[in-house]
Design a protein around this motif. Sequence first.
Motif, mmCIF file in Angstrom:
data_model
loop_
_atom_site.group_PDB
_atom_site.id
_atom_site.type_symbol
_atom_site.label_atom_id
_atom_site.label_comp_id
_atom_site.label_asym_id
_atom_site.label_seq_id
_atom_site.Cartn_x
_atom_site.Cartn_y
_atom_site.Cartn_z
ATOM 1 N N MET A 1 16.519 6.797 -33.690
ATOM 2 C CA MET A 1 15.886 5.614 -33.163
ATOM 3 C C MET A 1 14.405 5.914 -32.921
ATOM 4 S SD MET A 1 17.068 3.130 -30.156
ATOM 5 C CE MET A 1 16.738 3.774 -28.579
ATOM 6 N N ASN A 2 13.518 5.104 -33.475
ATOM 7 C CA ASN A 2 12.078 5.276 -33.332
ATOM 8 C C ASN A 2 11.541 4.235 -32.348
ATOM 9 O OD1 ASN A 2 9.402 5.882 -33.601
ATOM 10 N ND2 ASN A 2 9.233 5.256 -35.736
ATOM 11 N N ILE A 3 11.113 4.684 -31.183
ATOM 12 C CA ILE A 3 10.588 3.790 -30.159
ATOM 13 C C ILE A 3 9.070 3.931 -30.129
ATOM 14 C CG2 ILE A 3 10.543 3.271 -27.692
ATOM 15 C CD1 ILE A 3 13.377 4.428 -27.536
ATOM 16 N N ASP A 4 8.367 2.807 -30.236
ATOM 17 C CA ASP A 4 6.910 2.819 -30.126
ATOM 18 C C ASP A 4 6.565 2.921 -28.646
ATOM 19 O OD1 ASP A 4 4.240 2.701 -30.822
ATOM 20 O OD2 ASP A 4 4.198 0.511 -30.845
ATOM 21 N N LYS A 5 6.052 4.080 -28.239
ATOM 22 C CA LYS A 5 5.806 4.339 -26.822
ATOM 23 C C LYS A 5 4.653 3.505 -26.282
ATOM 24 C CE LYS A 5 6.152 8.569 -25.316
ATOM 25 N NZ LYS A 5 6.020 10.028 -25.152
ATOM 26 N N ARG A 6 4.855 3.005 -25.083
ATOM 27 C CA ARG A 6 3.807 2.263 -24.378
ATOM 28 C C ARG A 6 3.058 3.185 -23.422
ATOM 29 N NH1 ARG A 6 4.563 -1.956 -19.656
ATOM 30 N NH2 ARG A 6 2.408 -2.621 -19.472
ATOM 31 N N ALA A 7 3.783 4.103 -22.784
ATOM 32 C CA ALA A 7 3.190 5.048 -21.835
ATOM 33 C C ALA A 7 3.087 6.418 -22.492
ATOM 34 C CB ALA A 7 4.029 5.122 -20.571
ATOM 35 N N LEU A 8 1.891 6.986 -22.449
ATOM 36 C CA LEU A 8 1.638 8.267 -23.104
ATOM 37 C C LEU A 8 1.474 9.377 -22.078
ATOM 38 C CD1 LEU A 8 -1.064 7.142 -25.712
ATOM 39 C CD2 LEU A 8 1.414 7.262 -26.006
ATOM 40 N N THR A 9 1.880 10.577 -22.458
ATOM 41 C CA THR A 9 1.664 11.753 -21.624
ATOM 42 C C THR A 9 0.191 12.144 -21.683
ATOM 43 O OG1 THR A 9 2.037 13.307 -23.424
ATOM 44 C CG2 THR A 9 3.991 12.612 -22.154
ATOM 45 N N GLU A 10 -0.187 13.083 -20.842
ATOM 46 C CA GLU A 10 -1.571 13.574 -20.849
ATOM 47 C C GLU A 10 -1.924 14.167 -22.213
ATOM 48 O OE1 GLU A 10 -2.884 17.267 -18.684
ATOM 49 O OE2 GLU A 10 -3.695 15.727 -17.361
ATOM 50 N N GLN A 11 -1.018 14.931 -22.789
ATOM 51 C CA GLN A 11 -1.268 15.547 -24.095
ATOM 52 C C GLN A 11 -1.418 14.479 -25.178
ATOM 53 O OE1 GLN A 11 1.522 18.611 -25.096
ATOM 54 N NE2 GLN A 11 0.564 19.047 -27.048
ATOM 55 N N GLU A 12 -0.552 13.483 -25.180
ATOM 56 C CA GLU A 12 -0.643 12.394 -26.161
ATOM 57 C C GLU A 12 -1.921 11.588 -25.959
ATOM 58 O OE1 GLU A 12 4.121 11.487 -26.773
ATOM 59 O OE2 GLU A 12 3.080 10.631 -25.041
ATOM 60 N N THR A 13 -2.283 11.359 -24.693
ATOM 61 C CA THR A 13 -3.509 10.614 -24.393
ATOM 62 C C THR A 13 -4.728 11.367 -24.877
ATOM 63 O OG1 THR A 13 -2.507 9.541 -22.489
ATOM 64 C CG2 THR A 13 -4.907 9.655 -22.512
ATOM 65 N N SER A 14 -4.747 12.672 -24.651
ATOM 66 C CA SER A 14 -5.859 13.504 -25.101
ATOM 67 C C SER A 14 -6.074 13.346 -26.603
ATOM 68 C CB SER A 14 -5.564 14.961 -24.752
ATOM 69 O OG SER A 14 -6.529 15.809 -25.290
ATOM 70 N N ALA A 15 -5.008 13.405 -27.368
ATOM 71 C CA ALA A 15 -5.112 13.242 -28.824
ATOM 72 C C ALA A 15 -5.520 11.810 -29.187
ATOM 73 C CB ALA A 15 -3.774 13.590 -29.486
ATOM 74 N N TYR A 16 -4.992 10.832 -28.475
ATOM 75 C CA TYR A 16 -5.257 9.419 -28.777
ATOM 76 C C TYR A 16 -6.721 9.048 -28.566
ATOM 77 C CZ TYR A 16 -4.491 4.342 -28.853
ATOM 78 O OH TYR A 16 -4.535 3.008 -29.155
ATOM 79 N N ILE A 17 -7.334 9.535 -27.469
ATOM 80 C CA ILE A 17 -8.722 9.164 -27.190
ATOM 81 C C ILE A 17 -9.732 10.212 -27.658
ATOM 82 C CG2 ILE A 17 -8.042 7.745 -25.221
ATOM 83 C CD1 ILE A 17 -9.224 9.937 -23.381
ATOM 84 N N GLY A 18 -9.242 11.354 -28.121
ATOM 85 C CA GLY A 18 -10.141 12.385 -28.638
ATOM 86 C C GLY A 18 -10.906 13.133 -27.555
ATOM 87 N N MET A 19 -10.315 13.251 -26.374
ATOM 88 C CA MET A 19 -10.930 13.988 -25.275
ATOM 89 C C MET A 19 -9.946 15.077 -24.835
ATOM 90 S SD MET A 19 -13.841 12.391 -24.808
ATOM 91 C CE MET A 19 -14.450 12.799 -23.187
ATOM 92 N N SER A 20 -10.469 16.094 -24.182
ATOM 93 C CA SER A 20 -9.613 17.211 -23.770
ATOM 94 C C SER A 20 -8.736 16.851 -22.580
ATOM 95 C CB SER A 20 -10.470 18.423 -23.416
ATOM 96 O OG SER A 20 -11.205 18.163 -22.229
ATOM 97 N N ARG A 21 -7.671 17.598 -22.434
ATOM 98 C CA ARG A 21 -6.799 17.423 -21.267
ATOM 99 C C ARG A 21 -7.554 17.790 -19.994
ATOM 100 N NH1 ARG A 21 -1.227 20.309 -22.445
ATOM 101 N NH2 ARG A 21 -0.678 19.264 -20.502
ATOM 102 N N SER A 22 -8.443 18.763 -20.072
ATOM 103 C CA SER A 22 -9.216 19.130 -18.881
ATOM 104 C C SER A 22 -10.145 17.994 -18.467
ATOM 105 C CB SER A 22 -9.997 20.429 -19.093
ATOM 106 O OG SER A 22 -10.945 20.285 -20.110
ATOM 107 N N PHE A 23 -10.702 17.238 -19.431
ATOM 108 C CA PHE A 23 -11.501 16.055 -19.088
ATOM 109 C C PHE A 23 -10.654 15.060 -18.301
ATOM 110 C CE2 PHE A 23 -12.094 11.582 -20.102
ATOM 111 C CZ PHE A 23 -13.303 11.346 -19.460
ATOM 112 N N LEU A 24 -9.444 14.793 -18.791
ATOM 113 C CA LEU A 24 -8.567 13.834 -18.124
ATOM 114 C C LEU A 24 -8.263 14.277 -16.692
ATOM 115 C CD1 LEU A 24 -6.094 13.039 -21.035
ATOM 116 C CD2 LEU A 24 -7.836 11.513 -20.086
#
Length: 77
Positions: free
Chosen positions: A1-24
């Motif tokens: 089952m492939n679920i399109d996630k609405r809420a992202l983890t810090e690691q996923e967010t970092s990749a999505y916005i192109g900023m480091s986890r330390s920035f977040l």
Amino acid sequence: MNIDKRALTEQETSAYIGMSRSFLRQARMEGHRKNRTVAPPFIKIGRAVRYLKEDLDKWLDSHTKLSHLPQDGGFYA
């Protein structure tokens, strides 16, 4: 089952916005400080931090610059 996630983890967010986890992490902790980029909106569920995709898209859009030069065409006012 492939679920399109609405809420992202810090690691996923970092990749999505192109900023480091330390920035977040740092931006979350510092809040609204002068000369600092404000963190994207986040939610906490217990100890887990999550970011909603629609909030990230709005945050990215709010940082869009149409021009980096002054409107009068000169470099210095």
